[in-house]
Design a protein around this motif. Structure first.
Motif, PDB file in Angstrom:
ATOM      1  N   LEU A  99       0.925  -1.160  -0.082  1.00 52.28           N
ATOM      2  CA  LEU A  99      -0.192   0.055  -0.174  1.00 52.28           C
ATOM      3  C   LEU A  99       0.960   1.257  -0.068  1.00 52.28           C
TER       4      LEU A  99
ATOM      5  N   GLN B  58       3.396   2.120  -1.802  1.00 48.33           N
ATOM      6  CA  GLN B  58       3.594   2.341  -3.311  1.00 48.33           C
ATOM      7  C   GLN B  58       2.822   3.435  -3.922  1.00 48.33           C
ATOM      8  N   TRP B  59       1.603   3.527  -3.049  1.00 48.09           N
ATOM      9  CA  TRP B  59       0.723   4.390  -3.652  1.00 48.09           C
ATOM     10  C   TRP B  59       0.447   5.720  -2.903  1.00 48.09           C
TER      11      TRP B  59
END
Length: 112
Positions: A75, A77-78
């Motif tokens: 998560l 990464q976003w």
């Protein structure tokens, strides 16, 4: 009594771990501790609390802790300004499992 307190602490620690892992960088306190050690200890405390709070479910908790550590890394990464490293996933998962093992050891010592 310890079981109920450990359960409450476990869920509060998970909430804290999620906020610190997925929240903005500015909400993370600076401890001055080595990054890997900081992650390991934090997740070990989560594992210990869950292990004391749910003593009959430690194997399932270990699997869930590893999955949750992986999900939190994915998560990230976003989230702008955050990073996701496989190394953090491994350290977080191992820390949680070490905490669960410590809870099992404490139970064993208590029974003797």
């Amino acid at each position: 009594m310890i079981t109920k307190a450990a359960r409450a602490a476990a869920w509060l620690l998970v909430l804290g771990a999620v906020i610190l892992t997925l929240g903005p960088q500015k909400v993370r306190p600076y401890t001055g501790i080595n990054h890997d050690l900081e992650h390991g200890v934090a997740f070990a405390l989560v594992g210990l609390a869950f292990g004391l709070g749910y003593p009959k479910k430690r194997w399932m908790l270990a699997l869930l802790a590893i999955a949750a550590a992986g999900l939190m890394e994915i998560l990230q990464q976003w989230i702008p300004g955050r990073h996701s490293y496989f190394r953090d996933f491994v350290i977080n998962g191992l820390g949680a499992c070490a905490g669960l093992a410590a809870a099992a050891l404490l139970d064993l010592l208590r029974r003797r």
